[in-house]
Scaffold this active site. Structure first.
Site, PDB file in Angstrom:
ATOM      1  N   ASP A 176       1.022  -1.182   0.033  1.00 52.51           N
ATOM      2  CA  ASP A 176      -0.022  -0.081   0.030  1.00 52.51           C
ATOM      3  C   ASP A 176       0.707   1.258  -0.198  1.00 52.51           C
ATOM      4  OD1 ASP A 176      -2.145   1.687   0.113  1.00 52.51           O
ATOM      5  OD2 ASP A 176      -2.094   1.498   2.793  1.00 52.51           O
ATOM      6  N   ASP A 234      -0.346   5.106   0.950  1.00 54.88           N
ATOM      7  CA  ASP A 234      -0.244   5.960   2.267  1.00 54.88           C
ATOM      8  C   ASP A 234      -0.175   5.215   3.468  1.00 54.88           C
ATOM      9  OD1 ASP A 234      -0.745   8.364   0.801  1.00 54.88           O
ATOM     10  OD2 ASP A 234      -2.728   7.669  -0.079  1.00 54.88           O
TER      11      ASP A 234
END
Length: 225
Positions: A23, A25
């Site tokens: 991922d 963020d």
């Protein structure tokens, strides 16, 4: 879905038979403070509870967040407003200090990114932070359903030409953990944005991205049963 799978950033894979998916963020990019300001400002403009709105943002596409917290509004139009507010933040999205070291582990290996953000924004933030372009990038425009649906992680595995069981995921949010688990992948959660009890669905939990290094190394080097 804005674009077809053929337009994903499939620009080559490494030689190993396993892959690591990140991922962005809360994992590679420390976006928490800036996004908190952005969503609070939008919520205030729309007379919504900023804390309630924030609680629905983690690991989700912005349009999905808006659809949940303000179903009476046009989600796409509101997302344009959120992007305008985001532009005011400039480059207030630094990469985590350990990100470069973690990605160096994957030189010659297969890896990629599965993000609820947009590819141009993600690639810009990685570039500014001195990080390489991911060989595979699946963003919010390449899926019909965002996290916690597994579609993004399933697409990444297909682009990497690997079964999902050969993919390790680094996540920070419950929605992302749920998506990766539903795709049949092993998950390491970093405690950068959520308390430990909210990350219980992950196979492993660590405090920082740097703490994933021994786990990633062990997972990549472990022989198939």
């Amino acid at each position: 879905m804005a674009q077809g799978p053929h337009q994903l950033h499939d620009i080559g894979t490494g030689v190993a038979d396993k892959a690591v998916l990140f991922d962005v963020d809360g994992v590679l990019v420390d976006s928490y403070p800036a996004y908190r300001r952005i969503w609070s400002r939008w919520a205030t403009q729309r007379n919504l509870d900023p804390d309630l709105v924030w609680s629905h943002t983690h690991g989700r596409r912005p349009v999905d967040t808006i659809a949940v917290v303000a179903p009476q509004l046009d989600a796409e139009a509101e997302y344009r407003l959120v992007r305008d507010i985001m532009a005011d933040e400039g480059d207030a999205f630094p990469v985590y200090p350990d990100a470069a070291a973690v990605l160096r582990l994957l030189t010659g290996r297969r890896w990629g990114v599965v993000t609820s953000g947009r590819a141009p924004t993600v690639l810009h933030r990685l570039l500014v932070g001195g990080l390489p372009n991911p060989p595979v990038l699946v963003d919010s425009g390449h899926v019909r359903l965002g996290k916690p649906d597994p579609e993004g992680y399933l697409q990444a595995a297909r682009l990497l030409h690997l079964p999902t069981s050969d993919c390790l995921v680094i996540e920070d949010a419950p929605a992302g953990i749920e998506a990766a688990r539903a795709a049949g992948m092993t998950v390491i959660a970093v405690r950068t944005t959520h308390p430990d009890d909210e990350l219980a669905g992950a196979h492993h939990r660590v405090d920082t991205l740097g703490d994933t290094i021994p786990l990633i190394t062990d997972w990549l080097d472990r022989a198939h049963p």
